[in-house]
Design an enzyme around this catalytic site. Structure first.
Site, PDB file in Angstrom:
ATOM      1  N   CYS A 161      32.644  39.641  31.189  1.00 20.65           N
ATOM      2  CA  CYS A 161      33.176  39.325  29.796  1.00 20.65           C
ATOM      3  C   CYS A 161      33.788  40.563  29.296  1.00 20.65           C
ATOM      4  O   CYS A 161      35.123  40.654  28.874  1.00 20.65           O
ATOM      5  CB  CYS A 161      32.877  38.570  28.939  1.00 20.65           C
ATOM      6  SG  CYS A 161      32.605  36.727  29.808  1.00 20.65           S
TER       7      CYS A 161
ATOM      8  N   HIS B  53      34.852  29.940  32.103  1.00 24.60           N
ATOM      9  CA  HIS B  53      36.037  30.949  33.278  1.00 24.60           C
ATOM     10  C   HIS B  53      35.511  30.672  34.424  1.00 24.60           C
ATOM     11  O   HIS B  53      33.764  30.720  34.286  1.00 24.60           O
ATOM     12  CB  HIS B  53      35.901  31.989  32.769  1.00 24.60           C
ATOM     13  CG  HIS B  53      36.744  32.065  31.548  1.00 24.60           C
ATOM     14  ND1 HIS B  53      36.573  33.182  29.800  1.00 24.60           N
ATOM     15  CD2 HIS B  53      38.536  32.057  31.296  1.00 24.60           C
ATOM     16  CE1 HIS B  53      37.435  33.075  29.751  1.00 24.60           C
ATOM     17  NE2 HIS B  53      38.976  32.627  30.146  1.00 24.60           N
TER      18      HIS B  53
HETATM   19  N1  ARG Z   1      34.983  33.403  23.287  1.00 24.36           N
HETATM   20  C1  ARG Z   1      35.415  33.727  24.323  1.00 24.36           C
HETATM   21  C2  ARG Z   1      36.711  32.739  24.664  1.00 24.36           C
HETATM   22  O1  ARG Z   1      35.924  31.889  25.141  1.00 24.36           O
HETATM   23  C3  ARG Z   1      34.843  34.503  25.260  1.00 24.36           C
HETATM   24  C4  ARG Z   1      35.005  35.227  26.318  1.00 24.36           C
HETATM   25  C5  ARG Z   1      34.263  35.078  27.529  1.00 24.36           C
HETATM   26  N2  ARG Z   1      35.658  35.834  28.640  1.00 24.36           N
HETATM   27  C6  ARG Z   1      34.773  35.724  30.048  1.00 24.36           C
HETATM   28  N3  ARG Z   1      35.584  36.674  30.562  1.00 24.36           N
HETATM   29  N4  ARG Z   1      35.044  34.733  30.157  1.00 24.36           N
HETATM   30  O2  ARG Z   1      37.979  33.523  25.184  1.00 24.36           O
END
Ligand code: ARG
Length: 279
Positions: free
Chosen positions: A272, A178
């Site tokens: 996150c 991300h």
């Molecule tokens: N386990 C989640 C996923 O892989 C973690 C998300 C993390 N969020 C972020 N904004 N980077 O989607």
């Protein structure tokens, strides 16, 4: 990075009260793996995750920010990562549409929260986008990640909906799947990022648009230091950060380290867990 060494750090006057949305990790667990950080074989201590999350929420409150809460839903262990739930700019809410089926029900749940809380300019997304996981807002731009999660077509969608220029950036390292794991907005148009997480052309774009950006080392990126939340003065980062606090102080910021180790097992940290509502 060394420009401020030996001189007084610049004074930060642009601190603003923020409005955040968070989701208590009552149902947090790692039962599937959709990013390289998630290992379902590693035990997760949900009550420790709740404790770390509460400390983060309490910190925001003590800094003068408003924190709203969305009720966590059973069966959605990743819902704690509120940043992915939507993107809100000028009170306009662009809903999220998740790439992986395990998280898909979160999109409508977050959009419903905004509808029930008086937001009227809502958009159901046409293309996959994982909210502020891949959309980060500076004064002049919306920076938008693609390559792992959000569909690049969602960038144009965001540009028409928000009426702000959207800059597409290609992510190339699966650990930084991300945008908010590789780049953070510190203040106005000031950002920090880890260059190696981006494709060469995107690095060039970042270099042109943000020549004064703070470039963050591989070691700091690897402990999720870029998954940070700044209010223009206080920069909340994982406490595992190495050199980063020094560089932030040189620029006049106040780094605040938080223990987020349990939530890191899901591949997320400070940012996150934090969705910013921009009115
Ligand atoms: N386990 C989640 C996923 O892989 C973690 C998300 C993390 N969020 C972020 N904004 N980077 O989607």
């Amino acid at each position: 990075m060394t420009a401020h060494l030996g001189t007084t750090p610049p004074e930060r006057r642009t601190w603003r009260r923020r409005h955040y949305l968070m989701c208590r990790p009552d149902h947090f667990d790692v039962v599937y793996s959709i990013n390289p950080w998630m290992d379902p074989k590693k035990p997760v201590d949900t009550s420790l995750a709740v404790l770390q999350w509460e400390q983060l929420r309490d910190l925001y409150l003590s800094l003068g920010h408003t924190v709203d809460l969305i009720p966590p839903l059973p069966g959605l262990p990743d819902m704690v990562y509120a940043a992915n739930g939507a993107t809100v700019v000028d009170g306009r809410v662009l809903g999220a549409d998740f790439r992986n089926h395990q998280r898909r029900p979160e999109g409508p749940a977050y959009l419903a929260w905004f509808r029930e809380n008086g937001f009227t300019e809502l958009r159901e997304p046409l293309h996959v986008n994982e909210g502020e996981g891949d959309f980060l807002v500076t004064d002049s731009f919306v920076l938008a990640g693609y390559g792992f999660r959000s569909d690049a077509r969602s960038h144009l969608e965001a540009q028409s909906f928000f009426g702000r220029p959207v800059i597409s950036l290609e992510l190339v390292d699966p650990r930084y799947y991300h945008l908010d794991t590789a780049l953070a907005v510190l203040d106005g148009d000031e950002i920090m990022y880890h260059p190696q997480a981006f494709a060469p052309a995107s690095r060039e774009v970042l270099g042109r648009l943000f020549p004064d950006a703070l470039e963050v080392s591989a070691a700091d990126a690897a402990v999720f230091s870029l998954n940070a939340v700044s209010d223009g003065l206080n920069v909340v980062i994982p406490e595992a950060a190495g050199d980063l606090p020094v560089h932030l102080r040189e620029r006049g910021f106040r780094p605040i380290g938080m223990d987020m180790t349990e939530l890191l097992k899901g591949g997320g940290s400070v940012k996150c867990c934090t969705l910013e509502i921009r009115h």
